[in-house]
Design a protein around this motif. Structure first.
Motif, PDB file in Angstrom:
ATOM      1  N   VAL A  63      -1.563  10.708  -6.781  1.00 53.49           N
ATOM      2  CA  VAL A  63      -1.101  11.704  -7.751  1.00 53.49           C
ATOM      3  C   VAL A  63      -1.915  11.602  -9.033  1.00 53.49           C
ATOM      4  O   VAL A  63      -2.340  12.612  -9.608  1.00 53.49           O
ATOM      5  N   LEU A  64      -2.155  10.379  -9.484  1.00 49.67           N
ATOM      6  CA  LEU A  64      -2.937  10.168 -10.700  1.00 49.67           C
ATOM      7  C   LEU A  64      -4.345  10.716 -10.543  1.00 49.67           C
ATOM      8  O   LEU A  64      -4.891  11.341 -11.458  1.00 49.67           O
ATOM      9  N   ARG A  65      -4.952  10.503  -9.386  1.00 55.31           N
ATOM     10  CA  ARG A  65      -6.330  10.955  -9.162  1.00 55.31           C
ATOM     11  C   ARG A  65      -6.409  12.468  -9.009  1.00 55.31           C
ATOM     12  O   ARG A  65      -7.464  13.055  -9.264  1.00 55.31           O
ATOM     13  N   SER A  66      -5.324  13.105  -8.605  1.00 60.46           N
ATOM     14  CA  SER A  66      -5.354  14.558  -8.415  1.00 60.46           C
ATOM     15  C   SER A  66      -5.316  15.317  -9.735  1.00 60.46           C
ATOM     16  O   SER A  66      -5.630  16.506  -9.783  1.00 60.46           O
ATOM     17  N   ILE A  67      -4.930  14.644 -10.826  1.00 62.70           N
ATOM     18  CA  ILE A  67      -4.892  15.295 -12.139  1.00 62.70           C
ATOM     19  C   ILE A  67      -6.310  15.335 -12.696  1.00 62.70           C
ATOM     20  O   ILE A  67      -7.004  14.324 -12.700  1.00 62.70           O
ATOM     21  N   PRO A  68      -6.785  16.482 -13.179  1.00 59.54           N
ATOM     22  CA  PRO A  68      -8.154  16.559 -13.730  1.00 59.54           C
ATOM     23  C   PRO A  68      -8.363  15.535 -14.845  1.00 59.54           C
ATOM     24  O   PRO A  68      -7.482  15.318 -15.681  1.00 59.54           O
ATOM     25  N   LEU A  69      -9.533  14.941 -14.849  1.00 57.40           N
ATOM     26  CA  LEU A  69      -9.831  13.885 -15.815  1.00 57.40           C
ATOM     27  C   LEU A  69      -9.780  14.402 -17.250  1.00 57.40           C
ATOM     28  O   LEU A  69      -9.371  13.684 -18.167  1.00 57.40           O
ATOM     29  N   ILE A  70     -10.194  15.641 -17.452  1.00 61.88           N
ATOM     30  CA  ILE A  70     -10.169  16.211 -18.801  1.00 61.88           C
ATOM     31  C   ILE A  70      -8.741  16.293 -19.331  1.00 61.88           C
ATOM     32  O   ILE A  70      -8.493  16.141 -20.529  1.00 61.88           O
ATOM     33  N   GLU A 116       0.826  -1.204   0.000  1.00 63.95           N
ATOM     34  CA  GLU A 116       0.000   0.000   0.000  1.00 63.95           C
ATOM     35  C   GLU A 116       0.859   1.253   0.000  1.00 63.95           C
ATOM     36  O   GLU A 116       0.580   2.215  -0.726  1.00 63.95           O
ATOM     37  N   ARG A 117       1.921   1.254   0.811  1.00 68.33           N
ATOM     38  CA  ARG A 117       2.781   2.439   0.882  1.00 68.33           C
ATOM     39  C   ARG A 117       3.506   2.690  -0.432  1.00 68.33           C
ATOM     40  O   ARG A 117       3.874   3.825  -0.739  1.00 68.33           O
ATOM     41  N   ILE A 118       3.689   1.639  -1.223  1.00 73.74           N
ATOM     42  CA  ILE A 118       4.362   1.791  -2.513  1.00 73.74           C
ATOM     43  C   ILE A 118       3.396   2.293  -3.581  1.00 73.74           C
ATOM     44  O   ILE A 118       3.729   3.176  -4.379  1.00 73.74           O
ATOM     45  N   VAL A 119       2.194   1.766  -3.598  1.00 66.12           N
ATOM     46  CA  VAL A 119       1.260   2.021  -4.698  1.00 66.12           C
ATOM     47  C   VAL A 119       0.406   3.271  -4.466  1.00 66.12           C
ATOM     48  O   VAL A 119       0.158   4.040  -5.403  1.00 66.12           O
TER      49      VAL A 119
END
Length: 262
Positions: A108-115, A99-102
């Motif tokens: 970070v990926l989720r913080s980038i706007p989907l658009i 978990e600490r690795i992934v």
């Protein structure tokens, strides 16, 4: 059986009330802000477009065809996202190091706007179902992962010690205690993920495939076919509300069966 029927009727009554409130607010909003009739369509305009105009049958067929594509796109990504979140939550629950690795990368990926991510995802997975599925998966995955992982880790230390006292290990605790305990969290994730999956699918259709309701709404706005745009929006909203209500009923029945307060 009687309790389940009573719960279903109550939830359907709430759904009907929500529909009435939504229609009233829709009409009041257009009237209060004096939206141009060219752009703002009232509920009766959409009803006429779908049921009473001369071209109503063709209009319904067009909306239904696009709706089926959007439901497919959202449904595939929804199922894959929930399944992936559940499997990864199980792995994280027995391996905190993983978990600490992934998780930092996922956050970070989720913080980038989907658009912003959509063009990149389209380049990687291509224009089609696989690309839209990847977009929906990103929307559904992380919130579901966090919720399910919280459910798996809500097992008390006493329960774990009891299983180990009888010769069990971490996997035994997971199978016999943690997984049943996490059922309400998993069902809540499935319920909350429905609107997110629909939104992700329509964004993918709008920016990538050009199919489904996302694509048809984009084309309708560009060609000033605003009645079709409103009809498409109403149809996907109705399907989303119905799916959410059904999942809410399943969630409530399961939590009552497990003796957990909703």
């Amino acid at each position: 059986m009687r309790a389940a029927l009573s719960l279903t009727l109550r939830r359907l009554s709430v759904l009907l009330l929500a529909v009435v409130v939504a229609l009233v607010l829709w009409s009041l909003f257009l009237a209060a802000f004096d939206i141009s009739p060219l752009i703002g369509k009232y509920p009766w305009d959409v009803f006429a477009y779908l049921f009473t105009e001369e071209t109503a049958e063709a209009n319904r067929a067009a909306v239904a065809a696009n709706l089926s594509i959007t439901v497919r796109d959202a449904g595939v990504g929804y199922v894959v996202g929930l399944l992936f979140a559940f499997l990864l939550a199980v792995l994280f629950s027995v391996s905190p190091m993983l978990e600490r690795i992934v998780m930092p990368t996922a956050m970070v990926l989720r913080s980038i706007p989907l658009i912003v991510l959509t063009p990149l995802i389209t380049l990687i997975f291509g224009i089609g179902l696989s690309g839209v599925t990847a977009i929906v998966l990103i929307v559904v995955f992380l919130p579901s992962l966090a919720n399910i992982l919280y459910g798996l880790r809500s097992v008390t230390a006493e329960h774990g010690d009891l299983v180990r006292a009888y010769g069990g290990n971490a996997w035994t605790v997971l199978r016999m205690v943690a997984l049943p305990t996490a059922v309400p969290a998993a069902l809540a994730s499935a319920r909350v993920a429905i609107p997110a999956a629909v939104t992700g699918a329509m964004i993918g259709e709008w920016l990538s495939t050009g199919e489904g309701l996302g694509g048809s709404i984009s084309r309708a706005s560009g060609s000033f076919d605003y009645t079709h745009m409103w009809a498409a929006a109403v149809s996907i909203t109705a399907v989303t509300m119905l799916a959410y209500a059904v999942m809410s009923i399943v969630d409530s029945l399961a939590t009552e069966r497990l003796g957990v307060a909703p």
